[in-house]
Design an enzyme around this catalytic site. Structure first.
Site, PDB file in Angstrom:
ATOM      1  N   CYS A 121       9.502   4.755   3.845  1.00 34.04           N
ATOM      2  CA  CYS A 121       8.293   4.944   4.663  1.00 34.04           C
ATOM      3  C   CYS A 121       8.658   4.930   6.146  1.00 34.04           C
ATOM      4  O   CYS A 121       7.928   5.435   6.980  1.00 34.04           O
ATOM      5  CB  CYS A 121       7.251   3.880   4.349  1.00 34.04           C
ATOM      6  SG  CYS A 121       7.510   2.301   5.182  1.00 34.04           S
ATOM      7  N   GLU A1299       7.561   4.562 -10.037  1.00 31.96           N
ATOM      8  CA  GLU A1299       7.118   3.259 -10.520  1.00 31.96           C
ATOM      9  C   GLU A1299       7.935   2.676 -11.668  1.00 31.96           C
ATOM     10  O   GLU A1299       8.217   1.479 -11.682  1.00 31.96           O
ATOM     11  CB  GLU A1299       5.649   3.357 -10.950  1.00 31.96           C
ATOM     12  CG  GLU A1299       4.746   3.628  -9.776  1.00 31.96           C
ATOM     13  CD  GLU A1299       3.313   3.879 -10.189  1.00 31.96           C
ATOM     14  OE1 GLU A1299       2.511   2.960 -10.132  1.00 31.96           O
ATOM     15  OE2 GLU A1299       3.019   5.030 -10.579  1.00 31.96           O
TER      16      GLU A1299
HETATM   17  S1  FES Z   1      11.407   1.980   4.645  1.00 31.28           S
HETATM   18 FE1  FES Z   1      11.546  -0.135   5.029  1.00 31.28          FE
HETATM   19  S2  FES Z   1       9.492  -0.754   4.844  1.00 31.28           S
HETATM   20 FE2  FES Z   1       9.393   1.287   4.247  1.00 31.28          FE
END
Ligand code: FES
Ligand SMILES: Cc1cc2nc3c(=O)[nH]c(=O)nc-3n(C[C@H](O)[C@H](O)[C@H](O)COP(=O)(O)OP(=O)(O)OC[C@H]3O[C@@H](n4cnc5c(N)ncnc54)[C@H](O)[C@@H]3O)c2cc1C
Ligand code: FES
Length: 1366
Positions: A121, A1299
């Site tokens: 993310c 998942e």
């Molecule tokens: S890449 Fe480290 S929190 Fe998402």
């Protein structure tokens, strides 16, 4: 103050630099943190707010200070969320975008993070980069040997430790560690994992060439010249409405407190201000006094008697001093004491806290507010004293006396701490033959720190040899266990003094210690903490005891092995070694098998946008600059489970000039509805109306000029509750059953039974009846908390930027709430800083509340939830209670299983009605013979439970393993054989899974199971572990292999592909990029599918593709990004678009080819635009009914080692094999597998989700909720992305990875259980009790107290008793 003012204060403005840019301020509230300033007043958004408590590292920046006398620059990390801006006068700050960026070129750190696939993310990434950058910068300042070109002086171990305080919820850390290690002088490039620089097996020179080059000298930050000449030593920083004082001597300091300053003037002494991370002070202060420039407080020195540490000296400086400086005349034992103190201090918080947190701040927090300090414990053990100044009065007293006093006045100053140089004597006893031994201990969930301990201890003993070891003097100090202050166990000291150490003496001593270390009422795990005190004392003293010839100096071989080298050679020598700085992780293996058939699909290409994530330029919702006039919201939530809300009063309303409104359900416009979220199972209200139905339910949104004002106001809200005429709330599933409080499960979602349970039971040789399992919740703990920005637009429209996994549903809900047609609401989501299911349903109320406030106030409104509110209102995973009866044959084959499952869904339906299907979906991984069940989805007065990565499936997998373990323990069989015998054949798979089972060759589990057994050398390791367990008394190991079968569903998804004039391509998809690599796969698919046009220049199409943010009005029917299959369905939607484009372009291409012989992509597209070919295509991929469901398989083998004295579990190795079909991007899938697995480790081993009696979440911070860190993941993690080949029903033969691998983490839990079994066997043998002792339940999460409890809280006493009765 008067006097100084008469002389004329040395005043000035606040001047500092950020990334070389000068900032000069005259009006700033001194409570403003650097992070607040960066994020709201500058364009530098790379430092992120993850916790605001110093516990996550997302906000880390580099701080540089220039020393004009030495002309030297000091560089170190700090957490910008706790650093007060006013403390930065004359400093230079570097953020990740300051290292490099997309415009000026990225820094090699950014490039290597991208190339090693170290961001998902990306929310944690800039902070990680800064932690590494600081380590690299400081390594260059050391006098170590020059490394090879391209590397730094950093060692592998230092590179790993550089990020020990930074949390990442996505990656599982291994790739981040690899990116860091790639800079280390001693790295073996072979040990680094999959990356986009080289392929496996390429020669070292090639690897070296491909690694983005790093020349340390070119990469140091330049301290701005304009700051160099400036004196930072202004007595007062000129701030219009506030005061920030910087005294430079004691007189000035005293004058700031003098009698002319009225008593009601609120004074705040500050050093690093890290104490705010724990106490979250919201009080207003009139006067801030920065203590760092008073020489008496800021120096550290030694004389012939002691080391004198100024109270404002940072913990990091103390560590360096103790490690590097010759500590004067102290004996060599004395020096070792200081080294050990330094080593212990290195486990306090994290580097970026220690760099600004002062030793005095720590002591004052402990003294005044009973902070569970490590420092007080270790300093009492070495007889430290402190000096205090109150007005003109100076006093020196022992640290113990200081702590025992009433809380020191805010106008008293702790000046310094004196640590005596130790010689052989503690209290004057001990002859010349005596020796000192010193040791410190701390038992905490994270070995490298960043976690408060359950107990800490420091012991100093002076012993001499005379027919054994005689204790001359001893100091035993314990702290942080639920007591006001660190204490000395004087009774034990008195008992031991003068004694010759023997098993008997030790036994009496540990009994006394247990009586001395008793936590205060209400402390969690009280008995565990007391038992730790026993363990520590035993560990400390047993090397001096001669237990008999078989045991060296009272230590088992293994314990000797744990002692520093020099002491293991002679057991009666006193331990004087240093903590070895070994690497945290061992080398890992990744096997990925990719095909080139669909090139570039199948390539491990670098994740889209990873470099801008690293540099911090990637824009998340909270990075969008606030529009003019923007307001900020903070939720007021209920703390009662069921009550009438009679009123809400904001206490600080009047003090806060910024509060604009308090928005509640009463503000919903006419025609609108009180709706905050929606699923196919119904809606939930946005705000509680007159009745609140669970603790954590939003009641109102305070809207203020700044986020800080809104938070303070919300925090000060007093809710007037009334429970008259209300039934008691339902807080347990049992109560829900009693009162028939259930959510309906639609028949099509209720799983089907298999076979005839009674018949199966009749066939069984053995039965377990009505056994119970309980499972708690897990918090999502995405690094970016819930956030939204709502901007009113023309004609009654609303644009909402939301960090959500389901923009389409947010649009529907907002429209309904505001009473507007859906086309008036546009929800935009670019990227999400981690979702894991928590930003599906639970993000809707956040977006809707902002939209409602914006609609009412006609101003933009945004909110960024603080960590606590997020953790309280989001709900988390479903807890459940399971009762089962199982019948089985003597060979372990299960013949029948019945389950009664009560799922706690909380107050709202959310996605809970799908839970029965999900739980059963993964539980059916074994052939249970006959399977029946009764599953109830209970409605309780708790916050709504929601989707969390593997919702229901992870619990189902765990239930299955618990049953198998139980069967094996009854039969006294190896668990692995019971698993083996119950694995499905393809026939039984078909019976249990019907159509999802597919064709026989698709059932790969058997092959994976066997291959993994072989590749992980399971058989040999079982033998080695047996030997280890025989040889080691205090450490036990266990190993376990588990399979998974995971059912997936592909859902309809839209896509759009448009080709622009210059040949670049823009793509929109229904799915949201959450870090799972969706955009990367979509780009690859676009490039692959368009390249089938077959013209020149398509080899590089990947670079021409840009996936853009999701916009609910631009691409409709976006649906949910969940269930792991959104990447493949989005890819398929894109492929459909591309196929149409290729078809449209085909005739033109043939024509051009005929005319010109060859045609390249750019020319073709240009011509297509001229010839009015429609180059934008929309599609809606609807999966075929008989291929929309499929099964995924995998297996994992994990080996753990438990320390039975403390309950600590180390994961030695995990081997994973996971079927990805033909992976579309093996690097992305590998990242998903590792990240999910580590998140699963969090669930099974670490993350304790606690609520109070009213159901309010109390694990609501980085202090109380411990997600995995680099030191708690498997030391060695080997992953094989298994390629199960062609499967025409899957999208380019690929399978999902998001998942299912989380479920494999149950292998760690099972291995821990196996190790505990060994410990219990040993315990029984000491107690001389016969018979098996394998039937026990290991709770989830298996945190240290849980493990230790099962190993025996009195294990030391039992061991000593066994020796004494021999
Ligand atoms: S890449 Fe480290 S929190 Fe998402
Ligand atoms: C994330 C995190 C983890 C931590 N983990 C641990 C841990 O594991 N073990 C542990 O022992 N500690 C831990 N700490 C505590 C840490 O050591 C302290 O926060 C730090 O040492 C405080 O120093 P400071 O300079 O930042 O104090 P400040 O925050 O500036 O001050 C703290 C308090 O002391 C007062 N004060 C400061 N100096 C003086 C003085 N000289 N005279 C009088 N009053 C004074 C201030 O007014 C304030 O009330 C942790 C802290 C954080 C944020
Ligand atoms: S936001 Fe500063 S450490 Fe978490």
């Amino acid at each position: 103050m008067e006097e100084t003012e008469k002389k004329g204060p040395r005043n000035g403005n606040l001047v500092f630099a950020i990334n070389g840019e000068k900032f000069e301020l005259t009006n700033i509230d001194p409570s403003t943190t650097l992070l607040e300033f960066l994020r709201s007043h500058t364009r530098f958004k790379s430092p992120k707010l993850g916790c605001g408590e110093g516990g996550c590292g997302a906000c880390v920046v580099l701080l540089s200070k220039h020393d004009p006398i030495l002309d030297q620059v000091e560089d170190f990390t700090v957490s910008s969320c706790l650093t007060l801006l006013c403390s930065l006068n004359g400093c230079s700050i570097t953020t990740s975008e300051g290292l490099g960026n997309s415009k000026d070129g990225f820094h090699p750190i950014h490039e290597r993070f991208a190339g090693f696939h170290a961001s998902q993310c990306g929310f944690c990434t800039p902070g990680m980069c800064m932690s590494l950058f600081s380590a690299l910068t400081n390594a260059e300042k050391t006098h170590g040997p020059e490394p090879l070109t391209g590397f730094s002086k950093l060692t592998v171990s230092e590179a790993e430790r550089a990020i020990a305080g930074n949390l990442c919820r996505c990656t599982g850390y291994r790739p981040i560690a690899d990116a860091c290690k790639s800079f280390a002088a001693d790295v073996d490039l072979e040990d680094l994992g999959i990356n986009s620089f080289w392929r496996k097996g390429e020669p070292k020179e090639v690897k070296l060439k491909r690694l983005p080059s790093y020349y340390p000298k070119d990469r140091v930050t330049k301290f701005p010249e304009f700051l160099k000449g400036r004196s930072t030593l202004k007595m007062k920083i000129n701030l219009e409405n506030f005061s920030w004082y910087i005294p430079t001597n004691l007189e000035e300091l005293r004058s700031l407190f003098n009698s002319n300053v009225a008593d009601d003037v609120q004074i705040k002494l500050v050093v690093g201000s890290t104490g705010m991370g724990y106490y979250k002070e919201l009080e207003h202060y009139d006067r801030y006094i920065d203590l760092r420039y008073v020489p008496e407080l800021s120096m550290i020195r030694r004389n012939e008697k002691e080391i004198i540490i100024g109270a404002a000296v940072t913990i990091s400086r103390v560590i360096v001093f103790l490690k590097e400086n010759d500590t004067g005349n102290s004996s060599s034992d004395g020096k070792q004491v200081f080294l050990k103190i330094a080593n212990h201090m290195e486990k306090i918080a994290s580097g970026f806290i220690r760099n600004s947190g002062s030793i005095g701040g720590n002591l004052v927090m402990a003294q005044r507010k009973h902070f569970p300090s490590d420092i007080t414990t270790i300093l009492i053990a070495v007889s430290s004293t402190v000096s205090i100044m109150t007005g003109h009065k100076h006093e020196t007293l022992t640290l113990e006396e200081f702590l025992a006093r009433p809380p020191i006045h805010t106008r008293s100053v702790l000046l310094s701490i004196q640590v005596p140089l130790l010689d052989r004597k503690i209290n004057g006893n001990g002859g010349s033959g005596s020796k000192l031994a010193f040791e410190t201990y701390r038992a905490s969930p994270r070995p490298l720190g960043n976690a408060l301990p359950y107990l800490n201890a420091a012991f100093l003993v002076n012993v001499s040899h005379a027919n054994g070891v005689i204790v001359n003097d001893i100091r035993l100090v314990f702290g942080a266990y639920g007591t006001k202050h660190s204490i000395r166990a004087r009774k034990v000291e008195d008992y031991l003094s003068g004694k010759r150490l023997s098993a008997n003496v030790l036994y009496e001593a540990v009994k006394l210690v247990k009586g001395a270390v008793i936590p205060e009422f209400g402390t969690s795990y009280a008995a565990y903490r007391s038992s730790l005190a026993v363990s520590f004392l035993f560990q400390f003293l047993s090397p001096f005891v001669n237990f008999g010839s078989a045991i060296c100096g009272g230590l088992s071989d293994e314990l000797v092995g744990h002692l520093p080298k020099d002491s293991s050679t002679n057991c009666n020598e006193i331990s004087t070694g240093q903590l070895v700085n070994s690497a945290v992780l061992s080398s890992a293996k990744q096997e990925v098998q990719s095909g080139r058939e669909y090139y570039p699909v199948g390539e491990p290409t670098t994740k889209s946008g990873s470099a801008i994530q690293a540099s911090g330029e990637a824009v998340y919702v909270d990075d969008i600059p606030s529009p003019p006039n923007c307001l900020h919201g903070a939720f007021i939530y209920s703390t009662k489970p069921l009550a009438h809300v009679r009123g809400v009063e904001i206490k600080s309303y009047t003090q806060l000039n910024g509060v604009a409104a308090v928005i509640s359900y009463k503000d919903i416009p006419e025609g609108g509805e009180n709706v905050g979220s929606k699923t196919i199972f119904g809606v939930e209200p946005l705000f509680a109306d007159d009745l609140t139905r669970c603790a954590g339910e939003p009641i109102a949104l305070v809207v203020a000029e700044t986020q800080k004002s809104a938070n303070i106001a919300a925090n000060s809200a007093v809710i007037n509750y009334d429970t008259e005429n209300l039934d008691p709330p339902i807080l347990t599933v049992e109560e829900a059953v009693k009162r028939s409080s259930f959510f309906e499960v639609p028949p099509f979602l209720y799983p089907e039974k298999v076979g005839d349970f009674s018949k199966g039971m009749a066939e069984a040789d053995h039965k377990i009846l009505c056994s119970e399992i309980k499972l708690g919740s897990q918090n999502h703990f995405y690094m970016e908390t819930q956030t939204a920005l709502a901007v009113p637009d023309e004609d009654n429209c609303m644009v909402v930027y939301s960090s959500i996994q389901v923009p389409e549903y947010a649009q529907i809900v907002i429209a309904k709430c505001l009473g507007l047609p859906q086309h008036n609401v546009r929800v935009i989501t670019r990227r999400v800083g981690g979702g894991f299911g928590g930003k599906a349903i639970r993000a809707m109320p956040v977006a809707t509340a902002c939209a409602l406030a914006a609609h009412k106030l006609r101003r933009p409104v945004r909110t960024y939830l603080n960590r606590k509110t997020d953790m309280i209102i989001t709900g988390g995973r479903h807890p459940m209670k399971i009762t089962y009866s199982v019948g089985f044959k003597s060979n372990g084959k299960v013949t029948a299983l019945h389950l009664d499952i009560l799922i706690d869904a909380g107050i709202g339906a959310d996605i809970s009605p799908v839970m029965p299907l999900n739980v059963l979906g993964s539980l059916k991984k074994y052939n249970w013979g006959a399977l029946s069940f009764d599953i109830k989805v209970c409605k309780t007065n708790r916050s709504s439970k929601t989707a969390m990565r593997g919702p229901g499936e992870v619990q189902g997998s765990f239930i299955a393993e618990t049953i198998v373990e139980n069967v094996a323990s009854i039969l006294l069989m190896e668990v692995d054989s019971v698993r083996n015998i119950n694995l499905h054949t393809f026939e039984s798979l078909n019976v249990f899974y019907g159509g999802s089972a597919g064709e026989a060759p698709e059932y790969t589990l058997g092959e994976i199971w066997d291959k993994l057994g072989a590749s992980s050398c399971m058989v040999q390791r079982i033998k080695t572990i047996e030997q280890f367990n025989q040889r080691n008394r205090w450490h036990k190991r266990g190993i376990s292999r588990v399979p998974i079968v995971h059912q997936l569903i592909v859902r309809p998804t839209p896509g759009r592909v448009s080709i622009l004039w210059d040949g670049s391509i823009v793509v929109e998809v229904g799915g949201i990029e959450l870090g799972q690599g969706l955009w990367t796969k979509v780009k690859q698919m676009t490039a692959y599918a368009l390249s089938s046009i077959g013209c020149d220049g398509t080899e590089n199409l990947l670079e021409k593709v840009r996936v853009i943010q999701s916009d609910s009005l631009s691409l409709v029917q976006g649906g949910f990004t969940s269930g792991s299959t959104t990447s493949e369905s989005s890819c398929e939607a894109v492929r459909l678009c591309c196929n149409i484009l290729v078809e449209r372009l085909g005739p033109l291409k043939s024509k051009l080819q005929e005319q010109m012989g060859a045609v390249n992509w750019n020319a073709l597209i240009l011509q297509a635009h001229f010839e009015a070919v429609n180059l934008a295509v929309n599609s809606y991929y609807v999966p075929d009914l008989n291929s929309m469901q499929y099964l995924n398989y995998g297996a994992a083998v994990s080996e753990v080692e438990i320390d039975i004295l403390t309950g600590e579990t180390k994961i030695m190795q995990s081997d994973i094999m996971y079927d990805c079909g033909q992976s579309m991007n093996p690097a992305v899938d590998l990242g998903q597998i590792e990240g999910a697995f580590v998140q699963g480790i969090g669930f099974f081993m670490l993350e304790e989700y606690l609520t109070d009696a009213d159901g309010l979440t109390i694990s609501d911070s980085t202090w109380t909720y411990k997600i995995p860190t680099i030191d708690t993941i498997p030391k060695q993690l080997n992953v094989e992305v298994w390629n199960s080949g062609h499967n025409k029903k899957r999208v380019l033969s690929s399978k999902a990875s998001g998942e299912p691998p989380l479920l494999l983490a149950v292998s760690v839990h099972c291995a821990t259980r196996a190790a505990i079994k060994e410990a219990r066997k040993q315990l029984k043998s000491w107690s001389r009790i016969d018979g098996p002792d394998s039937a026990f339940q290991l709770d989830v999460p298996a945190i240290m107290p849980v493990v230790k409890n099962l190993c025996g809280l009195d294990i030391v006493e039992r061991y000593l008793e066994s020796l004494l009765t021999d």
